[in-house]
Design a protein around this motif. Sequence first.
Motif: not given
Length: 429
Positions: A356-375
């Motif tokens: 996608d060409t969206g807003i992207g995700v900062a590197p520090e958030h990538l390891p926790r993306l699959t945690e429950r309710f993590y936004r």
Amino acid sequence: MIWLRSTIYYISIALVALLVSAIAGPLWGLSLAVIILGMATAFHLFNLARLLRWMRNPRVDNVPGSFLLWQDLFDRLYDQVRSQKKTQERLAHMLERFTSAGEALPDGVIMLDEHDRIEWCNQAASQHLGIDRVTDIWQIVTNIVRQPSLREYLRMQDFAHPLMLRTTRPHEQVLSVQLVPFDSTRKLLLSRDITQLDRVQTVHRDFIANVSHELRTPLTVVGGFIETMIDMPQLDETTRGQQLQLMYDQTQRMQRLVDDLLTLSRLENGQQMKEEEVDMPQLMKLMQAEAAGLSQGRHEIRIGTLAPIRLIGNHDELHSAFGNLVSNAIRYTPTGGQITINWQADGEQPVFSVQDTGIGVAPEHLPRLTERFYRVDRGRSRSTGGTGLGLAIVKHILQRHQAQLAVKSRLGEGSEFSVRFPPHRSLSD
């Protein structure tokens, strides 16, 4: 018996001396008696010296041999030394087995004396508490493990309850430590690594708190509108319609949350997965159609690469996982952006990806993306209708298919979520 044989031996010497005295005269008898006694004394001194020399290095293979009374004595020494050696070997073997058993224990075991000095510890205790099993022996354990709570625990001698100990050496972990006495002075300090259990309990607490938080907002909204309608029954149709629409939206949000929770619970229960042949090209076209309906013309939805590869797996679960990835791309891509869906082969591995060409995700958030309710952005997630469980569901579905999720993202430039399946799950036309 030795004393009886000794008595007979000396009586025999006396009788011989008396016989010689009777035949040859008293002088000859006395001379013969002195000679015999001197030889006997020399014989005994010689064997006594051999016995003393053997006692300096008592081994089974060097027990001296002799005759008469000394042979009986040496034979008995040989039997005792051999029996003692067998007993020592048996005890050494038992000690070795106990030591090996202690080393094999997954829990740490430390033997402490009455002054809390380390007498012995196994490998697990060394790893748990950072103890050097060579240099730290006979050191006070609290001088090695510098934890005030452990010092107080040992001082209190609380044998009934374990101590929760959080350590950072050699790495961060949570230990359950318990003191167990096993004789009048010594005691065992047992340690168990409960890091994973502590994480599960933390996740469970966070899960309950997050579910409560997620349900509180829509329930508050719905309850507030219902109260307004009760207190103001003469609301105009426009206001009533707006409130009913908002109530419907909030109930739909709760419904999505409940559905995702049920899906996640079913996946975590490890129920047997029904595998079938999945027509991936057809599923990709279905993904494109559903994405276009969700986007409602705000984005360009296209299929980039479409390889003629079918997949062995569960159609409904794969549909759910891919749908979550595509819907996330739409939610976090501004109007006018582009979403590209790919199904291709990378060597022998089939790969599904969403760009996608969206807003992207900062590197520090990538390891926790699959945690429950993590936004990453809680306000934006709620406004787009997300429950915070989508990527957790994706993770569990991919684990059931032995697949791996990889994420590449840069802030302001977009993201790429790719799923790599093992070769044995692909079927080429």
